[in-house]
Design a protein around this motif. Structure first.
Motif, short mmCIF file in Angstrom:
data_model
loop_
_atom_site.label_atom_id
_atom_site.label_comp_id
_atom_site.label_asym_id
_atom_site.label_seq_id
_atom_site.Cartn_x
_atom_site.Cartn_y
_atom_site.Cartn_z
N ALA A 1 21.27 -57.53 -14.44
CA ALA A 1 19.87 -58.26 -14.21
C ALA A 1 18.87 -57.31 -14.87
CB ALA A 1 19.55 -58.47 -12.88
N GLU A 2 17.92 -57.77 -15.48
CA GLU A 2 16.74 -56.99 -16.13
C GLU A 2 15.44 -56.90 -14.94
OE1 GLU A 2 16.19 -59.57 -19.29
OE2 GLU A 2 16.41 -58.24 -20.53
N PHE A 3 15.13 -55.65 -14.36
CA PHE A 3 13.89 -55.65 -14.08
C PHE A 3 12.72 -55.71 -15.06
CE2 PHE A 3 10.38 -53.04 -12.36
CZ PHE A 3 9.75 -53.57 -11.14
N GLN A 4 11.88 -56.69 -14.95
CA GLN A 4 10.99 -57.09 -15.89
C GLN A 4 9.93 -56.16 -16.13
OE1 GLN A 4 11.51 -59.63 -18.16
NE2 GLN A 4 13.26 -60.34 -17.06
N ILE A 5 9.77 -55.71 -17.38
CA ILE A 5 8.81 -54.62 -17.63
C ILE A 5 7.69 -55.31 -18.39
CG2 ILE A 5 8.31 -52.55 -19.10
CD1 ILE A 5 10.03 -52.07 -16.75
N GLU A 6 6.63 -54.91 -18.05
CA GLU A 6 5.16 -55.40 -18.91
C GLU A 6 5.15 -54.98 -20.34
OE1 GLU A 6 0.38 -54.70 -18.74
OE2 GLU A 6 1.67 -53.52 -17.31
N GLY A 7 4.77 -56.20 -21.15
CA GLY A 7 4.74 -56.16 -22.23
C GLY A 7 3.43 -55.65 -23.20
N ASP A 8 3.31 -54.63 -22.85
CA ASP A 8 1.83 -54.07 -23.33
C ASP A 8 1.96 -53.06 -24.31
OD1 ASP A 8 2.88 -51.96 -21.72
OD2 ASP A 8 0.80 -51.48 -20.69
N GLY A 9 2.93 -52.87 -24.92
CA GLY A 9 3.14 -51.93 -26.07
C GLY A 9 4.00 -50.66 -25.44
N ASN A 10 4.00 -50.72 -24.21
CA ASN A 10 4.50 -49.30 -23.68
C ASN A 10 5.94 -49.62 -23.22
OD1 ASN A 10 2.05 -47.37 -23.94
ND2 ASN A 10 1.17 -48.89 -22.59
N CYS A 11 6.53 -50.75 -23.41
CA CYS A 11 7.68 -51.24 -22.47
C CYS A 11 8.98 -50.29 -22.82
CB CYS A 11 8.03 -52.54 -23.18
SG CYS A 11 8.70 -52.59 -24.87
N TYR B 1 11.81 -53.86 -24.28
CA TYR B 1 12.71 -53.35 -23.61
C TYR B 1 12.55 -53.54 -22.10
CZ TYR B 1 13.79 -50.03 -27.53
OH TYR B 1 14.00 -49.45 -28.66
N ASN B 2 13.52 -53.86 -21.31
CA ASN B 2 13.66 -53.84 -19.95
C ASN B 2 14.52 -52.66 -19.26
OD1 ASN B 2 11.46 -56.11 -19.21
ND2 ASN B 2 13.07 -57.53 -20.05
N SER B 3 14.28 -52.61 -18.19
CA SER B 3 15.06 -51.86 -17.15
C SER B 3 16.37 -52.67 -16.62
CB SER B 3 14.30 -51.28 -15.87
OG SER B 3 14.89 -50.06 -15.47
N LEU B 4 17.44 -51.93 -16.52
CA LEU B 4 18.80 -52.74 -16.21
C LEU B 4 19.32 -52.15 -15.13
CD1 LEU B 4 20.12 -54.74 -17.60
CD2 LEU B 4 21.70 -53.36 -18.94
N TYR B 5 19.83 -53.09 -14.37
CA TYR B 5 20.39 -53.06 -13.06
C TYR B 5 21.61 -53.90 -12.82
CZ TYR B 5 16.51 -50.17 -11.81
OH TYR B 5 15.57 -49.01 -11.72
N ALA B 6 22.54 -53.61 -11.88
CA ALA B 6 23.37 -54.39 -11.34
C ALA B 6 22.85 -55.52 -10.69
CB ALA B 6 24.82 -53.84 -10.54
N THR B 7 23.42 -56.62 -10.41
CA THR B 7 22.89 -57.76 -9.34
C THR B 7 23.40 -57.68 -8.17
OG1 THR B 7 24.86 -59.13 -10.29
CG2 THR B 7 22.61 -59.35 -11.51
N ASP B 8 22.75 -56.51 -7.31
CA ASP B 8 23.23 -56.37 -6.18
C ASP B 8 22.01 -56.15 -5.22
OD1 ASP B 8 22.49 -53.89 -7.02
OD2 ASP B 8 24.66 -52.93 -6.73
N GLY B 9 20.69 -56.12 -5.86
CA GLY B 9 19.55 -55.89 -4.88
C GLY B 9 19.21 -54.30 -4.73
N GLU B 10 19.83 -53.74 -5.60
CA GLU B 10 19.53 -52.00 -5.34
C GLU B 10 18.21 -51.82 -5.64
OE1 GLU B 10 21.26 -48.13 -7.58
OE2 GLU B 10 22.62 -49.66 -7.26
N ARG B 11 17.60 -52.47 -6.69
CA ARG B 11 16.18 -52.02 -7.12
C ARG B 11 15.24 -52.48 -5.88
NH1 ARG B 11 11.83 -50.94 -8.26
NH2 ARG B 11 10.87 -50.70 -10.24
#
Length: 225
Positions: free
Chosen positions: A89-99, A206-216
């Motif tokens: 799963a992706e943790f959605q990152i803001e698309g402001d040029g700093n992604c 770019y987004n930050s990536l995690y396993a789909t287990d609620g860890e974030r």
């Protein structure tokens, strides 16, 4: 109070204020780093999950052309399919040029708001080890550094290499490239001590990536503390 005394007083106050601000930033980054270290095994678990995928050697380069709408849409669909296939799963990152820097900050500190600190560290790496990187830049190196220093300037594959070198981390990109699913960026002259996982909608985001287990969510709870 004389003008000279007044100047000394203002200078002293400014120095104290700057010192306090820098101390607060250092403390914040330290706390974020400790929280991230507590979850460092996450990256290795993702690595095991994708162990059967052949990774492609990384070649540092500046950004390519942004794909047209049709190709970008197909790329995004391909990336979403891969995420679903491997239970990611992706943790959605803001698309402001700093992604890119926000996604790295989320992986390192569990807080994308540390993107300024990450960019600063990457720029320091690029400046200190110029001979290592300048051959990959198709423009005057000082111009490239001045451009990349600005907030909102898109990170590229060279800044990813510099980040891997600076943080002693292997950066793993799950990509939307048709023929390249996984790219690994390893630090030069260092054995990586952590893995950072990003998704890369190629040349777009770019987004930050995690396993789909609620860890974030667990990490966010810690940061609220």
């Amino acid at each position: 109070m004389s003008e000279q005394q007044d100047h000394v007083s203002k200078s002293s106050s400014s120095s104290i204020s700057t010192s306090t601000q820098e101390s607060e930033e250092e403390v914040s980054v330290t706390i974020g780093s400790l929280l991230a270290q507590a979850r460092n095994d996450k990256g290795h678990s993702l690595g095991r999950r994708l162990l059967h995928l052949g990774s492609v050697p990384h070649h540092p380069r500046v950004n390519g052309e942004i794909p047209n709408v049709d190709n970008a849409t197909l790329d995004h669909e391909r990336l979403l399919e891969r995420l679903g296939t491997y239970g990611l799963a992706e943790f959605q990152i803001e698309g402001d040029g700093n992604c890119q820097f926000r996604a790295l900050a989320d992986q390192i500190f569990r807080n994308p708001e540390y993107h300024k600190q990450v960019r600063k560290a990457v720029m320091k790496q690029l400046k200190e080890f110029r001979k290592r990187y300048e051959g990959y830049v198709p423009m005057e190196y000082k111009v490239y550094l001045k451009k990349m220093k600005r907030s909102g300037e898109w990170g590229d594959h060279l800044t990813l290499q510099a980040a891997a070198d600076r943080f002693g981390a292997k950066i793993c990109l799950l990509t939307s490239f048709r023929d390249t699913c996984l790219i690994e960026i390893v630090p030069r002259d260092l054995t990586p001590t952590r893995e950072l996982w990003l998704s890369f909608w190629c040349e777009v985001h770019y987004n930050s990536l995690y396993a789909t287990d609620g860890e974030r969510l667990f990490c966010l709870d810690l940061l609220i503390w």
